[in-house]
Design a protein around this motif. Structure first.
Motif, short mmCIF file in Angstrom:
data_model
loop_
_atom_site.label_atom_id
_atom_site.label_comp_id
_atom_site.label_asym_id
_atom_site.label_seq_id
_atom_site.Cartn_x
_atom_site.Cartn_y
_atom_site.Cartn_z
N VAL A 130 4.26 5.58 11.72
CA VAL A 130 3.30 5.70 10.62
C VAL A 130 2.42 4.46 10.43
N LEU A 131 2.93 3.27 10.75
CA LEU A 131 2.16 2.05 10.49
C LEU A 131 1.04 1.82 11.50
N TYR A 132 0.96 2.65 12.53
CA TYR A 132 -0.20 2.59 13.41
C TYR A 132 -1.38 3.34 12.79
N GLY A 133 -1.13 4.07 11.72
CA GLY A 133 -2.18 4.82 11.06
C GLY A 133 -2.26 6.23 11.61
N GLU A 269 8.53 0.04 5.90
CA GLU A 269 8.63 1.50 5.66
C GLU A 269 9.42 1.80 4.40
N ASN A 270 10.54 1.10 4.20
CA ASN A 270 11.35 1.30 2.99
C ASN A 270 10.55 0.90 1.75
N TYR A 271 9.85 -0.21 1.85
CA TYR A 271 9.06 -0.66 0.72
C TYR A 271 8.02 0.40 0.33
N LEU A 272 7.31 0.95 1.31
CA LEU A 272 6.25 1.92 1.02
C LEU A 272 6.78 3.21 0.42
N LEU A 273 8.04 3.56 0.74
CA LEU A 273 8.64 4.77 0.18
C LEU A 273 8.78 4.68 -1.34
N HIS A 274 8.94 3.46 -1.85
CA HIS A 274 9.23 3.30 -3.28
C HIS A 274 8.12 2.59 -4.06
N SER A 275 7.15 2.05 -3.34
CA SER A 275 6.12 1.26 -4.03
C SER A 275 5.21 2.12 -4.90
N LYS A 276 4.91 1.62 -6.08
CA LYS A 276 3.97 2.27 -6.98
C LYS A 276 2.59 1.60 -6.93
N LYS A 277 2.52 0.48 -6.22
CA LYS A 277 1.27 -0.29 -6.23
C LYS A 277 0.52 -0.24 -4.91
N ILE A 278 1.22 -0.14 -3.79
CA ILE A 278 0.59 -0.22 -2.47
C ILE A 278 0.99 0.98 -1.62
N GLY A 279 0.02 1.51 -0.89
CA GLY A 279 0.30 2.65 -0.02
C GLY A 279 -0.65 2.66 1.17
N GLU A 286 -10.16 5.54 9.56
CA GLU A 286 -8.92 4.86 9.89
C GLU A 286 -8.04 4.76 8.65
N THR A 287 -6.94 4.01 8.76
CA THR A 287 -5.99 3.86 7.68
C THR A 287 -5.68 2.38 7.48
N ARG A 288 -5.49 1.98 6.23
CA ARG A 288 -5.08 0.61 5.93
C ARG A 288 -4.06 0.62 4.79
N LEU A 289 -3.32 -0.46 4.68
CA LEU A 289 -2.53 -0.69 3.47
C LEU A 289 -3.50 -1.11 2.38
#
Length: 486
Positions: A130-133, A269-279, A286-289
């Motif tokens: 997923v982090l490759y976008g 990946e774990n952080y993004l599953l629970h983050s309310k601020k960053i996705g 393309e895709t970015r954080l």
């Protein structure tokens, strides 16, 4: 000579594990038989993707930044079922993302751990990359040697329901130690250049009923998530969306390397599953954080000053044609059996671009010179396999360049244009240039990959049609505003 010099430079940057000065670099190149001037040394450092930071006046390579640093991830149920783990995108930014992960070497207690191939559901595979976008994850999956029997281009890059992926064999840890889904693999890079990774399988503490017990390491990982979040937001404000997600993460980890690379670290990946601020947010095509639910802008604090226009400079703009673009135009010219180089000159520049008589003469001489060189070795029949895709790419290149030029020469500042459309235009310009560069440097590979390139160009054409109207609307509005009625 130049080829050997480039290889020696890359070898230095890929293997250097300590900060270095310009003098260190040029001295080392001298010892390898290559005498570099200060300007040449500065140019190599500035252009290298392997040199990313300056610290205390010294340059730091990716190898120096991330060799020996810990990172980790949790095993999925399908990985445990296959008795292996798949690195996917979970190893970025600590490794060279351009290396095929199937070529990496895994080490445990000083001994090599074999590779393994497993069968995974499409949905799991996409999550692992997923982090490759979204725009690249299928391509990375398709590049796995275990997928060599599947022609993704023939099915419009749609993955089949199940895919084969290469990873690290965990049989000894699952069968012998009872490693389970949710348990953690801690890693560190031993050799960045060669892709050598040390692994430390870690079982979570469970009671007699198999229920996971919360320990000090879990509390450390909670604090780790807060530190990553703060670091990412600092990167967003200072660097913006960067060139890739990998670069965003590289900046974020390097800024707090000791805090974020402890043995009890968590995963992005774990952080993004629970983050309310960053996705993960769309950035053009393309895709970015980025800040969750917000559009990634083309213009921000990180580039606002660079994006300002000085109308006085616009009169002296020089629209440059790189040599690989010129060569593509000339080979297309030869393939179509055209003869008038003056007509070719007109097609190479945007419609609204005006050359003076002297400039036309200068450019025409340059074209004639390259035409004479290319004509000596040009073979119509050898060119046939790639000619059609080259012509298709040049057509899109002309359309994109024309719009880029009109946007850049418009009296409207960049922040007046719709941001998403502006981002997509910039990305299309970069993508079409890379395609033409690859066609020029390796036409045989381009011919073999013709189906994939054609699909890519078709998608880019649709993207261009989607954005052109909105951007030209701003251009025309500014033109009307600039008209003075007498």
């Amino acid at each position: 000579m130049q080829f050997s010099e480039d290889l020696a430079v890359d070898d230095f940057f890929r293997s250097r594990k300590t900060p270095f000065t310009l003098k260190d670099f040029t001295r080392e190149m001298g010892l390898r038989g290559f005498s570099l001037s200060q300007r040449e040394g500065e140019s190599y450092i500035a252009e290298s993707p392997y040199v990313s930071w300056v610290e205390d006046g010294k340059f730091v390579t990716r190898a120096a930044a991330f060799t020996g640093r810990f990172f980790s991830f949790n095993l999925t149920a399908e990985e445990v079922k296959n008795k292996m783990f798949v690195p996917g995108s979970r190893f970025i930014p600590f490794v060279d993302e351009m290396q095929n992960s199937a070529s990496w070497t895994y080490v445990y207690n000083g001994k090599k751990v074999p590779h393994a191939v497993g069968l995974f559901r499409k949905e799991t595979a996409l999550d692992l990359y997923v982090l490759y976008g979204e725009e690249y994850e299928v391509q990375y999956i398709g590049a796995d040697p275990a997928m060599s029997g599947i022609d993704l281009a023939a099915c419009d890059f749609e993955l089949p329901p199940q895919v084969f992926l290469t990873g690290c064999d965990l049989s000894q840890f699952i069968e012998g130690d009872g490693l389970k889904a949710g348990d953690r693999i801690v890693c560190r890079v031993l050799d960045w250049d060669k892709g050598e990774i040390e692994i430390f399988p870690q079982q979570r503490r469970r009671d007699d009923d198999g229920i996971v017990q919360i320990g000090d390491a879990d509390c450390e990982r909670a604090a780790w998530g807060e530190a990553l979040e703060e670091s990412l937001m600092e990167v967003f404000e200072r660097e913006g969306p960067c060139a890739t997600i990998e670069e965003q993460l590289a900046f974020a980890f390097y800024e707090r390397i000791d805090e974020l690379c402890s043995f009890n670290c968590d995963s992005v990946e774990n952080y993004l599953l629970h983050s309310k601020k960053i996705g993960l947010e769309f950035f053009g095509v393309e895709t970015r954080l980025w800040y969750k639910g917000q559009d990634v802008p083309a213009v921000g604090k990180w580039n606002k000053n660079d994006m300002k226009k000085d109308p006085g400079d616009l009169r002296n703009l020089k629209f440059k044609i790189p040599e690989y673009i010129l060569d593509n135009f000339l080979r297309d010219f030869k393939y179509k059996k055209q003869t008038d180089l003056a007509v070719l000159l007109e097609t190479m520049f945007p419609d609204n671009f005006a050359l003076t008589a002297d400039e036309k003469q200068y450019v025409l001489l340059r074209i004639a010179s390259r035409h004479a060189i290319i004509s000596k070795d040009y073979n119509y029949f050898a060119d046939y396999p790639v000619a059609e895709i080259r012509s298709e790419a040049l057509k899109l290149y002309q359309q994109v360049c024309s719009l880029v030029y009109d946007v850049e020469t418009s009296s409207a500042n960049f922040d007046k244009f719709p941001q998403n459309e502006l981002v997509i235009l910039s990305q299309l310009f970069g993508h079409i240039n890379r395609i033409l560069e690859s066609i020029d440097s390796n036409p045989d590979a381009a011919a073999e990959d013709k189906g994939t390139l054609s699909l890519s160009l078709e998608g880019m054409g649709y993207n261009f049609e989607d954005i052109e109207g909105a951007l030209r609307s701003v251009i025309e509005t500014e033109k009307i505003k600039s008209i003075t009625i007498v």
